[in-house]
Motif scaffolding. Structure first.
Motif, PDB file in Angstrom:
ATOM      1  N   SER A  61       0.830  -1.204   0.000  1.00  0.00           N
ATOM      2  CA  SER A  61       0.000   0.000   0.000  1.00  0.00           C
ATOM      3  C   SER A  61       0.865   1.255   0.000  1.00  0.00           C
ATOM      4  N   ARG A  70       0.122   5.772   0.240  1.00  0.00           N
ATOM      5  CA  ARG A  70      -0.822   6.879   0.319  1.00  0.00           C
ATOM      6  C   ARG A  70      -0.188   8.115  -0.292  1.00  0.00           C
ATOM      7  N   ARG A 123      -9.769  -0.951  -4.830  1.00  0.00           N
ATOM      8  CA  ARG A 123      -8.403  -0.991  -4.282  1.00  0.00           C
ATOM      9  C   ARG A 123      -7.914   0.398  -3.882  1.00  0.00           C
ATOM     10  N   PHE A 124      -8.324   1.399  -4.605  1.00  0.00           N
ATOM     11  CA  PHE A 124      -7.894   2.775  -4.356  1.00  0.00           C
ATOM     12  C   PHE A 124      -9.042   3.576  -3.746  1.00  0.00           C
ATOM     13  N   GLN A 151      -5.353   6.798  -1.419  1.00  0.00           N
ATOM     14  CA  GLN A 151      -4.927   5.587  -0.707  1.00  0.00           C
ATOM     15  C   GLN A 151      -4.944   4.440  -1.700  1.00  0.00           C
ATOM     16  N   ASN A 203      -4.220   0.459  -2.203  1.00  0.00           N
ATOM     17  CA  ASN A 203      -4.026  -0.840  -1.571  1.00  0.00           C
ATOM     18  C   ASN A 203      -3.939  -1.931  -2.624  1.00  0.00           C
ATOM     19  N   SER A 204      -3.440  -3.075  -2.218  1.00  0.00           N
ATOM     20  CA  SER A 204      -3.331  -4.233  -3.118  1.00  0.00           C
ATOM     21  C   SER A 204      -2.669  -3.844  -4.434  1.00  0.00           C
ATOM     22  N   LEU A 205      -1.563  -3.156  -4.320  1.00  0.00           N
ATOM     23  CA  LEU A 205      -0.880  -2.658  -5.518  1.00  0.00           C
ATOM     24  C   LEU A 205      -0.330  -3.790  -6.365  1.00  0.00           C
TER      25      LEU A 205
END
Length: 115
Positions: free
Chosen positions: A17, A19, A67-68, A82, A84-86
């Protein structure tokens, strides 16, 4: 003159993740529709997420939906993304964009997702 400055990019492993922040100065931030775009090498710049001036309308690209998360704090003149799960396909330069009467761009921040 409005200035947008992104921060928070970097290198992260798959599934990680980050930010991103976009700090605005020189204008009335609360009037601006804010968006995040990204551009990968050899590809066109694409819209990732957008948020209305009051934060009550949000949209995402299909590729990042779920995810974002885009948000904003008008008291701090800052927008956020933010992530996540990139995934490796999220690797790109991410740009902050503001729109009210005219548009403004930040300088971009690199996000690299390694597998």
């Amino acid at each position: 003159q409005v200035q947008l400055v992104e921060s928070g990019g970097g290198m992260v492993q798959v599934g990680g993740s980050l930010r991103l922040s976009c700090a605005a100065s020189g204008g009335t931030f609360s009037r601006y529709r804010m968006s995040w775009y990204r551009q990968a090498p050899g590809q066109e710049r694409e819209l990732v997420a957008a948020i209305s001036s009051a934060g009550d309308s949000i949209s995402y690209a299909d590729s990042v939906q779920g995810r974002f998360t885009i948000s904003r704090d008008n008291a701090k003149n800052t927008a956020y993304l933010q992530m996540n799960s990139l995934q490796p396909e999220d690797t790109a330069v991410y740009y902050c964009h503001g729109l009210w009467l005219r548009q403004y761009w930040g300088q971009g921040t690199q996000v690299t997702v390694s597998s």
